[in-house]
Design a protein around this motif. Structure first.
Motif, PDB file in Angstrom:
ATOM      1  N   GLU A  22       0.851  -1.187   0.150  1.00  0.00           N
ATOM      2  CA  GLU A  22       0.032   0.036   0.049  1.00  0.00           C
ATOM      3  C   GLU A  22       0.913   1.176  -0.032  1.00  0.00           C
ATOM      4  O   GLU A  22       1.841   1.302   0.738  1.00  0.00           O
ATOM      5  CB  GLU A  22      -0.892   0.041   1.165  1.00  0.00           C
ATOM      6  N   VAL A  23       0.676   2.145  -0.844  1.00  0.00           N
ATOM      7  CA  VAL A  23       1.385   3.380  -0.963  1.00  0.00           C
ATOM      8  C   VAL A  23       0.826   4.646  -0.495  1.00  0.00           C
ATOM      9  O   VAL A  23       1.401   5.687  -0.855  1.00  0.00           O
ATOM     10  CB  VAL A  23       2.032   3.500  -2.609  1.00  0.00           C
ATOM     11  N   LEU A  24      -0.328   4.487   0.033  1.00  0.00           N
ATOM     12  CA  LEU A  24      -0.786   5.696   0.886  1.00  0.00           C
ATOM     13  C   LEU A  24      -0.133   6.152   2.057  1.00  0.00           C
ATOM     14  O   LEU A  24       0.614   5.129   2.545  1.00  0.00           O
ATOM     15  CB  LEU A  24      -2.571   5.431   1.156  1.00  0.00           C
ATOM     16  N   PRO A  25      -0.705   7.253   2.514  1.00  0.00           N
ATOM     17  CA  PRO A  25       0.075   7.575   3.717  1.00  0.00           C
ATOM     18  C   PRO A  25      -0.090   6.617   5.159  1.00  0.00           C
ATOM     19  O   PRO A  25      -1.234   6.026   4.913  1.00  0.00           O
ATOM     20  CB  PRO A  25      -0.603   9.111   4.175  1.00  0.00           C
ATOM     21  N   ARG A  26       0.751   6.687   5.574  1.00  0.00           N
ATOM     22  CA  ARG A  26       0.704   5.566   6.949  1.00  0.00           C
ATOM     23  C   ARG A  26      -0.493   5.529   7.527  1.00  0.00           C
ATOM     24  O   ARG A  26      -1.116   4.519   7.947  1.00  0.00           O
ATOM     25  CB  ARG A  26       1.977   5.538   7.731  1.00  0.00           C
ATOM     26  N   GLU A  28      -3.384   5.954   6.701  1.00  0.00           N
ATOM     27  CA  GLU A  28      -4.470   5.534   5.938  1.00  0.00           C
ATOM     28  C   GLU A  28      -4.384   4.106   6.044  1.00  0.00           C
ATOM     29  O   GLU A  28      -5.152   3.308   6.287  1.00  0.00           O
ATOM     30  CB  GLU A  28      -4.473   6.220   4.608  1.00  0.00           C
ATOM     31  N   TYR A  29      -3.244   3.556   5.923  1.00  0.00           N
ATOM     32  CA  TYR A  29      -2.947   2.138   6.182  1.00  0.00           C
ATOM     33  C   TYR A  29      -3.280   1.522   7.383  1.00  0.00           C
ATOM     34  O   TYR A  29      -3.747   0.420   7.225  1.00  0.00           O
ATOM     35  CB  TYR A  29      -1.518   1.881   5.872  1.00  0.00           C
ATOM     36  N   HIS A  33      -6.229  -1.649   5.543  1.00  0.00           N
ATOM     37  CA  HIS A  33      -5.554  -2.123   4.511  1.00  0.00           C
ATOM     38  C   HIS A  33      -5.823  -3.569   4.031  1.00  0.00           C
ATOM     39  O   HIS A  33      -6.809  -4.116   4.723  1.00  0.00           O
ATOM     40  CB  HIS A  33      -3.916  -2.004   4.722  1.00  0.00           C
ATOM     41  N   SER A  39       3.357  -1.340   4.343  1.00  0.00           N
ATOM     42  CA  SER A  39       3.074  -0.031   4.106  1.00  0.00           C
ATOM     43  C   SER A  39       4.352   0.646   3.572  1.00  0.00           C
ATOM     44  O   SER A  39       5.635   0.455   4.130  1.00  0.00           O
ATOM     45  CB  SER A  39       2.719   0.546   5.441  1.00  0.00           C
ATOM     46  N   PRO A  41       4.651   4.135   1.700  1.00  0.00           N
ATOM     47  CA  PRO A  41       3.996   5.430   1.220  1.00  0.00           C
ATOM     48  C   PRO A  41       4.811   5.928   0.106  1.00  0.00           C
ATOM     49  O   PRO A  41       6.176   5.909   0.442  1.00  0.00           O
ATOM     50  CB  PRO A  41       3.972   6.403   2.443  1.00  0.00           C
ATOM     51  N   LYS A  43       5.796   8.831  -0.695  1.00  0.00           N
ATOM     52  CA  LYS A  43       6.577  10.021  -0.338  1.00  0.00           C
ATOM     53  C   LYS A  43       8.042   9.200   0.368  1.00  0.00           C
ATOM     54  O   LYS A  43       8.973   9.882   0.269  1.00  0.00           O
ATOM     55  CB  LYS A  43       6.091  10.837   0.756  1.00  0.00           C
ATOM     56  N   CYS A  63      -3.684   1.948  -4.160  1.00  0.00           N
ATOM     57  CA  CYS A  63      -3.829   3.213  -3.173  1.00  0.00           C
ATOM     58  C   CYS A  63      -5.220   3.142  -2.855  1.00  0.00           C
ATOM     59  O   CYS A  63      -5.563   2.289  -2.248  1.00  0.00           O
ATOM     60  CB  CYS A  63      -3.343   4.126  -4.092  1.00  0.00           C
TER      61      CYS A  63
END
Length: 228
Positions: A22-26, A28-29, A33, A39, A41, A43, A63
């Motif tokens: 998962e490449v969303l912000p931590r 959100e994970y 997830h 995780s 992210p 960034k 995402c």
């Protein structure tokens, strides 16, 4: 170059040992997830973090949904670094919309799926009124859903089929395109849908329109799942 995969492709790759990222912000994970995902992210996806992945196994990145561009960008980045990478472009929302399990701090929050019933009457388009009438009368909802395979095509009300000739077909009796919702719908939103529609039953389907079941307003109002 990264390839795009759908849910079936993701499940096949996972069965062959692919890594899920998962490449969303931590934060959100942490909330929600896919089971087994790690995780990373976008960034923070530098060469050092990418090195934590196993180059001998395929990588699936995801995402939030099809409009979120984090997973295609992450897939392109990992592809440039030599990974065998796949982009689950429909992402987390698609997974949840199929009623599949999630992990995370919010995984236990009740959704429409927690109230699902599987006792709705169904029929094919070529079935006759005499047979449908009998099943509706014996069923709990006063209607049947006309399906093609598992895809919802229309609804047939008991009042309509009772007045129809015995040889009338479901196709001629149904109301096309009944409203549906997805299984991950929060209960607050579900209550609003019941209020707006003025109905006692809501149909749950997958993003492909395949029937999962129905939810009753009475189950929602008493705050308890149906008896199994």
């Amino acid at each position: 170059m990264a390839r795009t995969v759908d849910l079936a492709g993701v499940q096949e790759l996972l069965a062959r040992g692919a890594q899920l990222v998962e490449v969303l912000p931590r934060e959100e994970y942490d909330e929600l997830h896919l089971p087994g995902a790690v995780s990373m992210p976008l960034k923070t996806l530098d060469a050092q973090h990418a090195a934590e992945l196993d180059r001998s196994r395929a990588v699936i990145v995801y995402c939030w949904d099809a409009l979120c561009d984090l997973s295609p960008r992450a897939a392109a980045l990992l592809g440039e670094r030599g990974f065998d990478v796949y982009d689950y472009a429909l992402s987390k929302v698609d997974w949840m919309a199929h009623g599949l399990p999630m992990d995370g701090t919010a995984a236990g929050v009740p959704t429409a799926l927690s109230l699902i019933r599987n006792d709705v009457v169904t029929c094919a388009l070529d079935e006759r009124a005499a047979d449908i009438r009998q099943r509706i009368d014996a069923g709990p909802y006063g209607f049947a859903l006309a399906l093609a395979g598992r895809v919802v095509l229309g609804r047939i009300r008991g009042s309509r089929v009772r007045d129809a000739p015995d040889d009338a077909t479901a196709e001629t009796l149904m109301e096309p395109g009944p409203s549906t919702t997805r299984p991950h719908t929060p209960l607050g939103e579900l209550a609003e849908r019941f209020q707006r529609a003025g109905t006692n039953t809501i149909i749950l389907t997958t993003p492909e329109g395949e029937l999962l079941g129905v939810v009753r307003r009475s189950d929602l109002e008493r705050g308890a799942p149906p008896e199994r």
